[in-house]
Design an enzyme around this catalytic site. Structure first.
Site, PDB file in Angstrom:
ATOM      1  N   HIS A 147       0.832  -1.212   0.000  1.00  0.00           N
ATOM      2  CA  HIS A 147       0.000   0.000   0.000  1.00  0.00           C
ATOM      3  C   HIS A 147       0.862   1.256   0.000  1.00  0.00           C
ATOM      4  CE1 HIS A 147      -3.201   2.619   2.064  1.00  0.00           C
ATOM      5  NE2 HIS A 147      -3.617   2.369   0.847  1.00  0.00           N
ATOM      6  N   ASP A 188      -1.165   6.381  -5.770  1.00  0.00           N
ATOM      7  CA  ASP A 188      -2.226   7.359  -6.019  1.00  0.00           C
ATOM      8  C   ASP A 188      -1.722   8.424  -6.990  1.00  0.00           C
ATOM      9  OD1 ASP A 188      -4.028   6.469  -3.638  1.00  0.00           O
ATOM     10  OD2 ASP A 188      -2.052   6.775  -2.744  1.00  0.00           O
ATOM     11  N   GLU A 217       0.595  -0.462  -4.859  1.00  0.00           N
ATOM     12  CA  GLU A 217      -0.535   0.458  -5.031  1.00  0.00           C
ATOM     13  C   GLU A 217      -0.008   1.868  -4.902  1.00  0.00           C
ATOM     14  OE1 GLU A 217      -3.983   2.929  -3.505  1.00  0.00           O
ATOM     15  OE2 GLU A 217      -2.031   2.581  -2.598  1.00  0.00           O
ATOM     16  N   HIS A 246      -0.824  11.023  -2.373  1.00  0.00           N
ATOM     17  CA  HIS A 246      -2.138  10.582  -1.917  1.00  0.00           C
ATOM     18  C   HIS A 246      -3.185  11.690  -1.801  1.00  0.00           C
ATOM     19  CE1 HIS A 246      -5.240   9.415   1.003  1.00  0.00           C
ATOM     20  NE2 HIS A 246      -5.136   8.230   0.435  1.00  0.00           N
ATOM     21  N   GLU A 263      -4.272   4.188  -8.532  1.00  0.00           N
ATOM     22  CA  GLU A 263      -5.547   4.743  -8.089  1.00  0.00           C
ATOM     23  C   GLU A 263      -5.707   6.160  -8.641  1.00  0.00           C
ATOM     24  OE1 GLU A 263      -6.486   4.831  -3.854  1.00  0.00           O
ATOM     25  OE2 GLU A 263      -8.164   6.174  -4.291  1.00  0.00           O
TER      26      GLU A 263
HETATM   27  O1  G3P Z   1      -6.556   1.335  -2.991  1.00  0.00           O
HETATM   28  C1  G3P Z   1      -6.780   1.075  -1.661  1.00  0.00           C
HETATM   29  C2  G3P Z   1      -6.665   2.315  -0.807  1.00  0.00           C
HETATM   30  O2  G3P Z   1      -5.449   2.947  -1.130  1.00  0.00           O
HETATM   31  C3  G3P Z   1      -7.788   3.280  -0.999  1.00  0.00           C
HETATM   32  O3  G3P Z   1      -7.792   4.310  -0.060  1.00  0.00           O
HETATM   33  O4  G3P Z   1      -7.327   6.550   0.853  1.00  0.00           O
HETATM   34  O5  G3P Z   1      -5.608   4.785   1.022  1.00  0.00           O
HETATM   35  O6  G3P Z   1      -6.112   5.818  -1.169  1.00  0.00           O
HETATM   36  P1  G3P Z   1      -6.656   5.399   0.162  1.00  0.00           P
HETATM   37 CA    CA Z   2      -4.793   4.610  -2.611  1.00  0.00          CA
END
Ligand code: G3P
Ligand code: CA
Length: 225
Positions: free
Chosen positions: A6, A35, A33, A48, A100
């Site tokens: 993450h 953003d 993962e 993020h 994301e």
């Molecule tokens: O993709 C899973 C998670 O990253 C979604 O929430 O706020 O951590 O981007 P967030």
């Molecule tokens: Ca995310």
């Protein structure tokens, strides 16, 4: 069961930085993962929040800063906010990547960049997954590049369970651990959808998710999965 690091491996290194993605790879993740937003000069940057305040020593909106301005900031341990291209080049096909879409207007440039890496840099479509809480942006992305798997992010349990994701042609539902239950997992599976859960950090939660039969987990400590 897919192991997602993450924001890289943010339990160990500053989130969404190159050292965090490198750490995740060293911890044997299947996928990282991250953003993305588009900054003022049009580049895709990996961060993020819509503002730089929490994760860097700067202040203000990402969308109102040029790449040059963003690059002056410290994203932790002296790391810079990376561009999406830099992250792809670091990963270099060693693991998959879940992008994301955070900001509006990310679908089109992300679709273009993925296409470029598939056409010119010998990545395959299976190296990529694209997710978003904004299902309109996700649908837009899917129209532009229907071969890439999309994951519908959600934080809650809709009345019709996983139906919304089936409607937009999602491959997976990426669900908040705070809301998961057996009914939802079973409904998604009956519709042929995968269930990936975030953010799973504690050993007891990891065991609980495995018992529910999920298909993947996002963790800040991916070595625990
Ligand atoms: O993709 C899973 C998670 O990253 C979604 O929430 O706020 O951590 O981007 P967030
Ligand atoms: Ca995310």
């Amino acid at each position: 069961m897919i192991k997602f690091g993450h924001r890289g491996a943010m339990g160990y290194e500053p989130e969404n930085t190159l050292i965090s993605f490198q750490k995740a790879i060293e911890l044997n993740v299947d996928a990282v993962e991250l953003d993305v937003y588009v900054c003022k000069t049009g580049e895709l940057v990996v961060i993020h929040d819509d503002k730089v305040n929490r994760t860097t020593n700067g202040t203000g909106y990402v969308a109102e800063k040029t790449l040059e301005e963003l690059r002056l900031l410290d994203a932790g341990k002296g790391e810079k906010i990376p561009t999406l291209q830099e992250v792809f080049d670091l990963i270099d096909k060693r693991v998959k990547v879940n992008i994301e879409l955070k900001g509006v207007g990310t679908a089109e440039p992300v679709a273009q960049m993925i296409q470029d890496y598939v056409t010119n840099k010998s990545w395959t479509k299976d190296h990529f997954m694209v997710s978003s809480f904004n299902h309109h942006e996700l649908k837009k992305f899917n129209k532009l590049n229907p071969e890439i798997k999309i994951g519908a992010l959600i934080s809650g349990i809709p009345i019709s369970y996983a139906e919304f994701a089936e409607k937009i042609g999602a491959f997976s539902i990426n669900l908040d651990i705070d809301f998961i239950n057996q009914e939802f997992v079973d409904d998604a599976h009956q519709r042929g959808l995968k269930v990936y859960v975030w953010t799973v950090n504690d050993h007891d939660d990891i065991a609980r998710m495995k018992a529910l039969g999920v298909d993947g987990m996002f963790s800040n400590f991916p070595d625990r999965l």
